[in-house]
Design a protein around this motif. Structure first.
Motif, short mmCIF file in Angstrom:
data_model
loop_
_atom_site.label_atom_id
_atom_site.label_comp_id
_atom_site.label_asym_id
_atom_site.label_seq_id
_atom_site.Cartn_x
_atom_site.Cartn_y
_atom_site.Cartn_z
N LEU A 87 0.82 -1.21 0.00
CA LEU A 87 0.00 0.00 0.00
C LEU A 87 0.85 1.26 0.00
O LEU A 87 0.34 2.36 0.10
N ALA A 88 2.16 1.10 -0.12
CA ALA A 88 3.02 2.27 0.00
C ALA A 88 2.90 3.16 -1.23
O ALA A 88 2.64 2.70 -2.34
N ASP A 89 3.10 4.46 -0.98
CA ASP A 89 3.20 5.43 -2.07
C ASP A 89 4.67 5.41 -2.51
O ASP A 89 5.52 5.98 -1.83
N PRO A 91 7.12 6.52 -4.75
CA PRO A 91 8.16 7.56 -4.80
C PRO A 91 8.38 8.23 -3.46
O PRO A 91 9.53 8.45 -3.05
N VAL A 92 7.30 8.53 -2.75
CA VAL A 92 7.46 9.22 -1.47
C VAL A 92 8.09 8.29 -0.45
O VAL A 92 8.95 8.71 0.35
N VAL A 146 11.79 17.40 9.44
CA VAL A 146 10.45 16.94 9.80
C VAL A 146 9.78 16.24 8.61
O VAL A 146 9.06 15.25 8.77
N TYR A 147 10.06 16.75 7.40
CA TYR A 147 9.42 16.18 6.22
C TYR A 147 9.73 14.70 6.08
O TYR A 147 8.86 13.91 5.71
N VAL A 150 7.53 12.82 8.54
CA VAL A 150 6.11 12.91 8.21
C VAL A 150 5.79 12.11 6.95
O VAL A 150 4.84 11.31 6.92
N LEU A 151 6.62 12.28 5.93
CA LEU A 151 6.34 11.59 4.67
C LEU A 151 6.57 10.09 4.80
O LEU A 151 5.82 9.29 4.23
N TRP A 154 3.51 8.71 6.36
CA TRP A 154 2.34 8.77 5.48
C TRP A 154 2.48 7.76 4.34
O TRP A 154 1.52 7.05 4.01
N ALA A 155 3.66 7.70 3.73
CA ALA A 155 3.82 6.89 2.52
C ALA A 155 3.80 5.40 2.82
O ALA A 155 3.63 4.60 1.91
N GLY A 157 1.55 3.77 4.17
CA GLY A 157 0.21 3.24 3.95
C GLY A 157 -0.24 2.32 5.06
O GLY A 157 -0.90 1.32 4.82
N LEU A 162 1.38 6.18 10.30
CA LEU A 162 0.68 7.45 10.09
C LEU A 162 0.48 8.16 11.41
O LEU A 162 0.74 9.37 11.53
N SER A 165 3.73 9.56 12.56
CA SER A 165 4.21 10.73 11.83
C SER A 165 3.36 11.95 12.16
O SER A 165 3.87 13.06 12.23
N LEU B 40 4.21 18.42 -1.97
CA LEU B 40 5.66 18.20 -2.06
C LEU B 40 6.28 18.99 -3.19
O LEU B 40 7.37 19.55 -3.05
N ILE B 75 4.16 22.17 6.46
CA ILE B 75 3.97 21.00 7.34
C ILE B 75 2.53 20.97 7.84
O ILE B 75 1.90 19.91 7.89
N LEU B 78 0.44 19.67 5.06
CA LEU B 78 0.60 18.22 4.97
C LEU B 78 -0.19 17.52 6.07
O LEU B 78 -0.82 16.49 5.84
N MET B 82 -2.83 14.75 5.20
CA MET B 82 -2.66 13.37 5.62
C MET B 82 -3.90 12.89 6.36
O MET B 82 -4.27 11.72 6.27
N ARG B 86 -5.16 9.02 2.34
CA ARG B 86 -4.13 8.97 1.32
C ARG B 86 -4.68 8.63 -0.06
O ARG B 86 -4.02 8.82 -1.06
#
Lengths: 495, 278
Positions: A87-89, A91-92, A146-147, A150-151, A154-155, A157, A162, A165, B40, B75, B78, B82, B86
């Motif tokens: 379920l992962a995104d 590229p992110v 932080v990105y 967080v990403l 989220w990524a 899945g 989640l 993050s 992004l 942030i 995001l 989120m 998703r």
């Protein structure tokens, strides 16, 4: 004399940006190597120190006395299977660890490691680069870090990452505010945001005359601005997601937090970024508050302490001390609840930092108008106010802990019920209440539950074996323990 | 352009590398379907802008651009995105007919208007450079501070008042009034719990049971329902459960699953006697 020597070695902003390209390359590789080595060291150091705090030995298999353990762990991580969740995104998911790691490395570029030294005949400061906004670079890098977290969460899945993050986003943004505010007072005193100039501002002690007694006070901002220092230390623990503020990766609640789904090198990158961040904030603490690469007092009497390559040693000693505090906190404190943690950040740290900035700015202005030196202000205004505040906090703490203290005294004197049932006790919650057993002391006496006092050792099941049938015909008991439970019940009734 | 102002080599390189990146970020932000991907791309554009500021001798502006816009505001964006979920990609169905064409035309027109306006306004503008404006000896930060707290003090104060108003307004909107005493504190709840017979956690549904619905109560070892595990507000139900195995005959030997051995394995695992299971 020492002042002159310091002035010769002390780099200024003009010294940066003029290096030959191969010097810059050496410095970049050097900073990279230092960070990776410090990460390897920090992991082993943490595991060893925590082990000592918990009466264990810690890693002791790989290398001399176990000091190569994290190297072995790193190699092992690289050869693990790289898992991409369905379920992962994609590229992110791939980018997140990279985004977490790059700013971590970048932030260290403005940390001054030493004075101007000679590398292969080139006079150059031991610092990759500096800018008028030096410290803001560190803040910007931690904001970008932080990105990654967080990403990554989220990524993945997945639910736990989640949640982790989301927690970390809220946590790092709010503690970054406290961290930024705590540094403002340092900017006010140093008159600059560049890290090398902040170190220079702490070079000389503040001459103070206390009713005719002349002495030189310390120049460290940790002493001059103690409130800023305390807030900074607390805030960076939250900022780096370390215990007791490690809520984004709370093992008992969120499995692993944001990196639950990560494995292999991607996980290693997150791990690396976390430890580099710890090293960076430790180095920044040393730079901003503990005099940077300058030798601490008893050593600084020696003239050569602040020149040549010696300052590297003082600097890394300070960094290791700061790392030890991180480990110490982890070994000592339990994790906070999330709402308490956020309340502490927003309702205690941020207002305290704001009031402190106001006080510092006022004192700076007053001192400038009245022609007072920094040392005089600190001694005749700062110390009395600090004593007043500490006394007030002590009294307030005693007042709030009064009940606990009385209970503890009673308990020490042998009281069975250290917490007396209070008159305004609310009814027990929940719809289901079993009546208390007739045997044994009641558990609901306002104290904490005690085990039944009339426990007897059950007879061994090997001695008698009977069919486990209760008087009413229902089959009671399970497995091999059945006989004994029946025996016990019968015995109780007979008694 | 003023011929005295020369674009340095480094600055030119940075510009030609980062300008396409910034543009790509802007386009990607518009064209990506996923909201988080859009955010992004926007972050990429903002970072490039921050680097541009730094290169153009405004390091403070660059740092603030990165800290405030990319670090805090994006942030928060995001954070909200989120929470939305998703999989919530943009719908491609047009609810208004011709909406997309109109949006493209209007967007291009607006960009053309703004671009032309700025180009006209800056056409014959004399470029002095930051170094000339900031008096020699003062750094970029000091020059900004001096302007911000003298000439533009009113605008600065009004802006901060606006921001505080917004923050207070958000807090008022999100605030829920609780009468004191209507909710038990954690301390009271904990004390009440310790006054009951069971201070520890209640057994969850499905302990020894054959179903994991919240309506299926746990079973005691003797097969009765465990009353402690009844969920609050839900009638305990007899859910579809697998038949409860009774005895070794139905359970089978755990060794049987591994295949047969010669000679046949003992029926009592581990050689233990009296292993009576229900």
């Amino acid at each position: 004399m020492t002042v002159l020597a310091a002035a010769a070695d002390q780099p200024t902003l003009e010294d940066f940006g003029t290096d030959v390209w191969w010097i810059v390359l050496i410095k970049i590789v050097g900073v990279f190597g230092i960070l990776v080595l410090l990460t390897l060291f920090a992991i082993v150091f943490e595991r060893k120190v925590v082990a000592r705090m918990q009466q264990r030995i810690g890693p002791n298999r790989v290398g001399p006395r176990g000091y190569l353990q994290s190297l072995a762990d790193g190699l092992k991580l690289a050869f693990k299977e790289d898992i991409m969740p369905a379920l992962a995104d994609k590229p992110v998911y791939f980018l997140a660890p990279v985004i977490a790691t790059i700013p971590a490395f970048l932030a260290f570029s403005v940390i001054p490691l030493g004075p101007v030294v000679s590398i292969f005949g080139q006079q150059t400061p031991l610092q990759l680069t500096d800018a008028p906004i030096g410290v803001l670079v560190v803040l910007a890098c931690s904001a970008m870090g932080v990105y990654g977290i967080v990403l990554g969460g989220w990524a993945s899945g997945s639910t736990y990452p989640l949640l982790g993050s989301l927690r970390s986003a809220a946590q790092m943004v709010s503690y970054e505010i406290a961290m930024g505010l705590s540094i403002v007072a340092v900017f006010l005193y140093a008159g600059s945001m560049s890290t090398s100039e902040i170190v220079a501002a702490q070079a000389d002690g503040n001459p103070v005359s206390f009713f005719g007694l002349e002495f030189t006070g310390p120049g460290w901002f940790a002493v001059l601005l103690p409130v800023s220092f305390v807030i900074y230390v607390i805030a960076v623990v939250g900022e780096t997601n370390r215990a007791p503020f490690d809520l984004p990766e709370a093992e008992s609640e969120l499995v692993g937090g944001f990196h639950t789904e990560y494995s292999s090198l991607k996980f290693a990158l997150f791990f690396l970024a976390e430890y580099i961040n710890i090293v960076t904030v430790s180095a920044l603490a040393a730079t901003l508050f503990l005099g940077g690469w300058r030798a601490p007092w008893p050593i600084s009497i020696w003239d050569g302490a602040n020149s040549g390559w010696w300052p590297l040693l003082w600097f890394f000693l300070k960094v290791v001390v700061a790392l030890f505090v991180f480990v110490w906190l982890r070994g000592t404190l339990p994790r906070l609840r999330y709402d308490q943690f956020m309340r502490f950040g927003w309702k205690v740290l941020v207002p305290t930092a704001l009031v402190w900035i106001l006080a510092v700015a006022t004192m700076r202005t007053v001192a400038r108008e009245a022609d007072l030196s920094t040392g005089q202000v600190a001694l005749f205004v700062g110390v009395p106010i600090a004593l007043l505040v500490l006394g007030g906090l002590f009294l307030a703490g005693r007042a709030t802990n009064r009940a606990t203290r009385i209970a503890a005294t009673k308990a020490a004197a042998g009281s069975n019920h250290p917490t007396d049932a209070e008159p305004e006790v609310l009814p027990p919650s929940g719809p289901r209440r079993r009546p208390a057993r007739p045997t044994g002391p009641s558990r609901a006496e306002g104290g904490f539950p005690v085990p039944p006092m009339d426990l007897t050792v059950p007879p061994s099941p090997r001695l008698r074996r009977r069919e486990a049938v209760a008087p009413d015909g229902a089959v009671v008991g399970t497995g091999r323990r059945s006989t004994t439970t029946i025996e016990e019940d019968v015995d109780d009734r007979a008694r | 352009m003023n011929p005295e102002v020369v674009l340095g080599t480094g600055e030119a390189v940075v510009f030609w590398v980062l300008a396409p990146v910034a543009l790509a970020g802007a386009l990607g932000m518009v064209f990506s379907r996923n909201a988080v991907h859009s955010a992004l791309w926007l972050v990429m554009t903002m970072l490039s802008l921050g680097v541009f500021y730094v290169v153009q001798e405004a390091p403070f502006l660059g740092a603030v651009q990165i800290i405030v816009y990319t670090g805090a505001i994006m942030i928060l964006f995001l954070f909200v995105l989120m929470l939305v979920g998703r999989d919530s990609s943009d719908s491609v169905v047009e609810t208004l007919r011709g909406q997309r064409v109109a949006a493209i035309v209007l967007g291009l027109g607006f960009a053309g208007l703004v671009g032309a306006g700025i180009a006209r306004a800056t056409q014959d503008l004399a470029v002095t450079g930051l170094a000339a404006v900031q008096n020699a000896g003062t750094s970029n930060i000091e020059a900004i501070a001096a302007l911000l707290f003298t000439r533009y003090l009113l605008a600065f104060e009004v802006t901060s008042a606006l921001l505080i108003t917004a923050a207070v307004g958000a807090m008022v909107l999100a605030h829920i009034e609780h009468e004191p005493g209507t909710r038990r504190t954690q301390k009271e709840l904990s004390r009440a719990r310790f006054l009951t017979d069971r201070p520890q956690t209640l057994p969850g549904p499905g302990v020894f049971a054959r179903g994991n619905s919240v309506a299926v109560p746990a079973l005691l070892p003797d097969g009765r329902l465990a009353e402690d595990s009844f969920a609050t507000g839900i009638e305990p139900q007899e859910a579809d459960q697998m038949p409860r195995p009774t005895g070794r005959g139905q359970l089978g030997s755990p060794d049987a699953a591994l295949g047969t051995l010669d000679p046949a394995p003992s029926d009592t695992p581990g050689g233990r006697e009296g292993g009576q299971h229900r």
